[in-house]
Every structure is written in structure tokens, then in C-alpha cells.
Design a protein around this motif. Structure first.
Motif, short mmCIF file in Angstrom:
data_model
loop_
_atom_site.label_atom_id
_atom_site.label_comp_id
_atom_site.label_asym_id
_atom_site.label_seq_id
_atom_site.Cartn_x
_atom_site.Cartn_y
_atom_site.Cartn_z
N PHE A 1 0.84 -1.19 0.00
CA PHE A 1 0.00 0.00 0.00
C PHE A 1 0.87 1.24 0.00
O PHE A 1 2.03 1.22 0.43
CB PHE A 1 -0.98 0.00 1.18
CG PHE A 1 -0.38 0.28 2.53
CD1 PHE A 1 -0.35 1.57 3.05
CD2 PHE A 1 0.13 -0.76 3.30
CE1 PHE A 1 0.20 1.82 4.31
CE2 PHE A 1 0.67 -0.52 4.55
CZ PHE A 1 0.70 0.76 5.07
N TYR A 2 0.29 2.32 -0.53
CA TYR A 2 0.96 3.62 -0.61
C TYR A 2 0.14 4.61 0.21
O TYR A 2 -1.09 4.60 0.18
CB TYR A 2 1.05 4.09 -2.06
CG TYR A 2 1.77 3.11 -2.96
CD1 TYR A 2 3.13 3.23 -3.21
CD2 TYR A 2 1.08 2.04 -3.55
CE1 TYR A 2 3.79 2.32 -4.02
CE2 TYR A 2 1.74 1.12 -4.35
CZ TYR A 2 3.10 1.27 -4.58
OH TYR A 2 3.75 0.37 -5.37
N GLN A 3 0.83 5.47 0.91
CA GLN A 3 0.14 6.43 1.76
C GLN A 3 0.97 7.70 1.84
O GLN A 3 2.18 7.65 2.07
CB GLN A 3 -0.07 5.84 3.16
CG GLN A 3 -1.02 6.61 4.05
CD GLN A 3 -1.34 5.82 5.31
OE1 GLN A 3 -0.53 5.76 6.23
NE2 GLN A 3 -2.51 5.21 5.35
N TRP A 4 0.31 8.84 1.62
CA TRP A 4 1.01 10.11 1.71
C TRP A 4 0.03 11.22 2.04
O TRP A 4 -1.19 11.07 1.92
CB TRP A 4 1.77 10.42 0.44
CG TRP A 4 0.94 10.78 -0.77
CD1 TRP A 4 0.74 12.01 -1.29
CD2 TRP A 4 0.22 9.88 -1.62
NE1 TRP A 4 -0.07 11.95 -2.41
CE2 TRP A 4 -0.40 10.65 -2.63
CE3 TRP A 4 0.04 8.49 -1.63
CZ2 TRP A 4 -1.18 10.08 -3.62
CZ3 TRP A 4 -0.76 7.92 -2.62
CH2 TRP A 4 -1.35 8.71 -3.60
N ASP A 5 0.56 12.35 2.49
CA ASP A 5 -0.24 13.49 2.91
C ASP A 5 -0.08 14.64 1.94
O ASP A 5 1.00 14.87 1.39
CB ASP A 5 0.17 13.97 4.30
CG ASP A 5 -0.10 12.94 5.38
OD1 ASP A 5 0.81 12.69 6.18
OD2 ASP A 5 -1.21 12.37 5.42
#
Length: 375
Positions: free
Chosen positions: A85-89
Motif C-alpha cells: 500500500f501507498y500512503q502520503w499526505d
């Protein structure tokens, strides 16, 4: 400093950057085939609509050779299986220019967006974070999370899916995995005492089939789902869509005949039996999805973006979706149809994907803010 510029100039700079990226993509598409030479013709192969739509519309956003700045993490499921999974703000640009300490930080996002990508075994990691150009935090600090299906590597092209992927690629597995991932993320927010104002499920292409199915399963989680968004999907069920397209495009008729005959029987091993490169179980499970009914039953604000020239959406599908919501007495649908755009929201002279992302951001901002879902 870029973020200190007026909003109009900042937006113009974003569009210029996106335009340059698209130009480079098109240039690569022209040069690379010329160097490789002509591909052999294969007129006997039947490519069904649902298989074509399995290719995520991420390909319309950037070149396949674009270097990703995001590194994936690994999510482990209860059965021991894993997926990347990829996660960023995305920090709102307003906060960058605030004289005083900003009241919003990426540590406490206003929006949580969970993205359910299209089918197929290609990795969205090849197109992130560029794919979300246009969603610049107008509605507040935003955390974006993209869980891939099992057995997809970080930079997988999707040209050939593994046997392990095909066996695990069916709706019930997909639903269970997305549910486990989202619940874990929401639980972490609750434990940290953070209260996101909005929790959005964004389904891309075939991924939109799953989005409304998750809503009742997450109904008791805190925070709760507040918005649904669909990209390159007009809220139509997969099998009726395939049947309708086969009636329009003669080259799809043979594929439809093969599928309909295969679904009329029950194989001994539904995961081993293949139809158009997918398992019988895949087709059987997705055939039971009534997409329009599920969207209406979700009773949440819905934002839909489709291309006017998308050959994977039957003509009249947009009007049918509007009518279905109207007949049900619902006014929670916002539908955007992009002129001359294809399945990836690409038009002849313009890429509308950043438009969709910007309008999604504005829609979240303009929507009446739901009350915090913590009780």
C-alpha cells in the motif's frame, strides 16, 4: 516560495507542470514504438470490455517510465497474506503561507481518502503521486491511501498476471482485504484521538464496483465513511455493461457469447477455470453486483466523473444514473461528464484527470461538512 504565490498563479503553475508531463508521455509513446518496430497483428484475440477496464486509468496521468517518489509499505492480513500500500499526505497550500501556526497539520488530516484502484495486476505505484495532480488540499489537509491487490509488486507493468494473482482476484477476497486495511487505518486514527472531518472512498474504473459494498461493512467503525467518489465508472453493473457494449461493438460479441455460456455452468474448481484470462469465480462474483442499487442504498454524497467518449461505458449510462437517483428521491449525486474524454479522461487536446481531482477537492470543500463521527 511557490506556495506563497497567489492561488491563481499557483494553479497555473500546476497545470503547466502537468501539461509538460503529458507532453513527455506522448513523445515517449511516439518514439518507443518506432524504435521497436511494428507489432504483429492478432485479429483473433477477443478483448472483453471488463478486461480492458481492468487496466487502471492511471496510465492517462503520466508516462510509465515516470519515477515514483513514493515507497510502498506492506500490509499483512489475518491469514498471513500480504499486499503493498501507498500512503502520503497533501498539505493545503493555505497552511504554507499562514503567518501564525497553522491549525491544520498533516499529522491530523481533515480528509482521509481510501483509493480502490481498477482491476488487473499493474501497479499504481508507477504513477504516484502524480496521478492526483489537481487535488491540492483546497478542502483541507488530506491523507491518501492506496491498497493494491495481493501479488502485485511495486513497479509491476501488468503485462502478465501471475497464477497466484488470478486465483486471489475475486470480489470476496478483494472486499475482505480492503475492509481489513481500512478498518486498521480508522482504528489507528481513533486510538490517536484524531477526528478527520471526511472519510472518502474513491473507486477507479472497476474499483468503483467495490466502493458502495464497503459502506455497510464500515457502518459501525469510527470515524465513518462520509463520501463516495467514482472515476471512469458510471455506476453500471459489470455484466449488463458488457452485454450492452457487445451489442454496440461487433468485435465484442464473440467474447460476450463465450462469457455467457461459461457462466451458465459451474466448474469443479471456480478459481482454476478461466474465462478471458480471469477465473470463473471472478466473473461469477462480479455478476451479482447491482452497482446502481448499491450506490443509492449507501445514502452518502456521491461524486462521479466519466469521459464522454469512454467506449467502456454504454451511451446513455450517465442519464440512466441520474434518473435512478431521481426516481429514488435522492439528490446526493454530482456527475461530471468530460467532453471527448476516454476511459482515462484524456481528450484530443486535453487531459481532464487533473480537472476531476480539482473538482473532487472543491466538492468536498463545498459539501456541508458532516458532523465529526466520533461518539
Amino acid at each position: 516560495m511557490f506556495f506563497g504565490l497567489p492561488k491563481q498563479i499557483r494553479h497555473a503553475a500546476v497545470w503547466l507542470a502537468a501539461g509538460l508531463l503529458i507532453w513527455l508521455m506522448l513523445l515517449s509513446l511516439v518514439i518507443r514504438p518506432a524504435l521497436a518496430g511494428p507489432a504483429p497483428a492478432d485479429n483473433s484475440r477477443v478483448v472483453p470490455a471488463a478486461v480492458i477496464s481492468a487496466i487502471t486509468s492511471a496510465a492517462s496521468a503520466s508516462a510509465a517510465t515516470a519515477s515514483s517518489t513514493l515507497q510502498p509499505s506492506t500490509f499483512t492480513f489475518a491469514d498471513g497474506g500480504v499486499a503493498l500500500f501507498y500512503q502520503w499526505d497533501k498539505q493545503p497550500w493555505q497552511a504554507e503561507t499562514a503567518v501564525s501556526a497553522p491549525t491544520i497539520s498533516v499529522a491530523a488530516p481533515v480528509n482521509l481518502i481510501f483509493v480502490v484502484a481498477g482491476a488487473g495486476c499493474g501497479s499504481m505505484g508507477r504513477y504516484l503521486p502524480q496521478y492526483f495532480t489537481g487535488l491540492e488540499g483546497e478542502s483541507g489537509a488530506t491523507r491518501i491511501s492506496v491498497l493494491q491487490k495481493r501479488h502485485i509488486s511495486d513497479q509491476a507493468s501488468g503485462d502478465e498476471c501471475s497464477e497466484a494473482f488470478i486465483r486471489a482476484d475475486h470480489l470476496s477476497q478483494w472486499r475482505a482485504d480492503q475492509l481489513a486495511f481500512i478498518q486498521t487505518q480508522l482504528r489507528q486514527f481513533k486510538q490517536q484521538g484524531m477526528q478527520p472531518r471526511r472519510v472518502i472512498l474513491l473507486g477507479i474504473s472497476e474499483g468503483a464496483e467495490l466502493v458502495p459494498l464497503l459502506v455497510p461493512l464500515l457502518a459501525h467503525d469510527l470515524p465513518q465513511i462520509t463520501h463516495l467518489a467514482l472515476l471512469a465508472n458510471a455506476g453500471n453493473s459489470a455484466i449488463p455493461t458488457y452485454r450492452a457494449l457487445a451489442g454496440i461493438y461487433p468485435h465484442m460479441q464473440q467474447g460476450w457469447n463465450v462469457l455467457s455460456r461459461a457462466l451458465a455452468s459451474s466448474p469443479a474448481d471456480p478459481e482454476q477455470s478461466r474465462i478471458h484470462g480471469r477465473s470463473w469465480r471472478y466473473w461469477s462474483e462480479i455478476a451479482g453486483v447491482d452497482q446502481t442499487r448499491n450506490l443509492i442504498a449507501a445514502r452518502l454524497p456521491v461524486f462521479v466523473g466519466i469521459g464522454e467518449a469512454d467506449t467502456l461505458i454504454p451511451p446513455g449510462a450517465a442519464n440512466a444514473l441520474r434518473k435512478a437517483f431521481s426516481d429514488a428521491g435522492r439528490s446526493n449525486l454530482q456527475l461530471r461528464v468530460y467532453p471527448g474524454a476516454d476511459h482515462g479522461l484524456r481528450g484530443e487536446h486535453k487531459n481532464y484527470l487533473p480537472d476531476f481531482m480539482w473538482q473532487l477537492d472543491q466538492w468536498l470543500l463545498d459539501e456541508e461538512n458532516p458532523k465529526p463521527s466520533f461518539r
